[in-house]
Scaffold this active site. Sequence first.
Site, short mmCIF file in Angstrom:
data_model
loop_
_atom_site.label_atom_id
_atom_site.label_comp_id
_atom_site.label_asym_id
_atom_site.label_seq_id
_atom_site.Cartn_x
_atom_site.Cartn_y
_atom_site.Cartn_z
N LYS A 36 41.11 28.38 5.80
CA LYS A 36 41.99 29.33 5.10
C LYS A 36 41.59 29.58 3.66
CE LYS A 36 45.78 26.38 3.61
NZ LYS A 36 46.82 25.56 4.20
N ARG A 130 58.52 20.21 3.92
CA ARG A 130 58.04 21.51 4.35
C ARG A 130 58.32 21.56 5.85
NH1 ARG A 130 52.20 24.19 3.07
NH2 ARG A 130 51.83 23.64 5.25
#
Length: 354
Positions: A36, A130
């Site tokens: 990414k 998260r």
Amino acid sequence: MKNPSLIVDLQKLHHNAKTIVKLCGDQGIGVWGVTKVFCGSPEVAGVLVEAGVSALADSRVENLVRLRKHGFSSLVLLRIPMLSEVREVVEVADICLVSERTTLEALNDAAKQRRKRQQVVLMVDLGDLREGIFYQQAFEVFSKLPHYECVEIVGLGTNLTCYGGVIPTTETLAKLGNLAKRLESELGWNLQVVSGGNSSSLDLVHRGLMPSTVNNLRIGEGIALGREAVKRDPIPGAYQDTCVLQAEIVELQYKPSVPEGEIGQDAFGNVPQFEDRGWHYRAIVAVGRQDVDPDGLTPVDERLEVLGASSDHLLLALPDRHGLEVGDVVEFLPTYGALLQATTSPYVKKVYQG
Ligand SMILES: *Cc1c(COP(=O)(O)O)cnc(C)c1O
């Protein structure tokens, strides 16, 4: 050459990937290479596969689609899917990370339509807050999951040091391993993957403290910048200068170091403060917040100092003229955040070398 450019040294990346695959492999840990931070670059993906990662992982469906088009397989979607993209996810991802029952159901429906089985890793939150089911509730939640015809649960995963900054420890990650063991012994699950996090878990591996139940890590920054991600310590034997940002000087003049006049807000709503060091040489470099996170740039030439930046202009202080001219190119090493922004900015030319 067009400026600004991001020069990516593929040989150094290959070396870093190999170093980390070996470090982890020696402790029975497989590595998913995360693309990414390179925006799913096929050039980088090729290097990671050659270095021995067991899968390629990216947070964006678009990037996985690009990798698939270039012939790569074993693709993992890192961001928990949007319900609105599950059809594309089933199309392109061999494995995806999931934390919602609704999403499992949507994936099951989409997979059924495509006559495929979707492999998933269930995310467990060990306290970083998260994604993931909070670990204290995870066994109960998982034990109530129905049998999905077209979704296959192949593992558990966790993510640390992303939101809450929680540092991975043996005790914290043992909770994930113990949960996996309990699901196998009490519910008969067969979990191939216990994924103990990202580059912030590398220091634990390096010190030989990773619980043996963890058999996978998802590594981006460690490969890209040769650093673990808790204290950003260099990984022994890895390069930290794999990526260099080049940008061009468009003005170089002798000026005061403190602005003249009444000081209000700058372009971004902050009231700036200045240290008076008299007159000095200042360069304007044609790169700014549209290209990169300027706070994450370190000049390769240690005599240069980044003073600040606006959308399109980066200001440098020079101790003297030291040979620089308008039109010269200045080089910077990016942090993870700066690299992420540079690779996703359409204004930065990406050059893959080696
Ligand atoms: C980005 C990401 C990773 C890789 O993180 P690095 O710190 O770059 O190694 C791993 N897992 C998930 C879910 C991610 O989003």
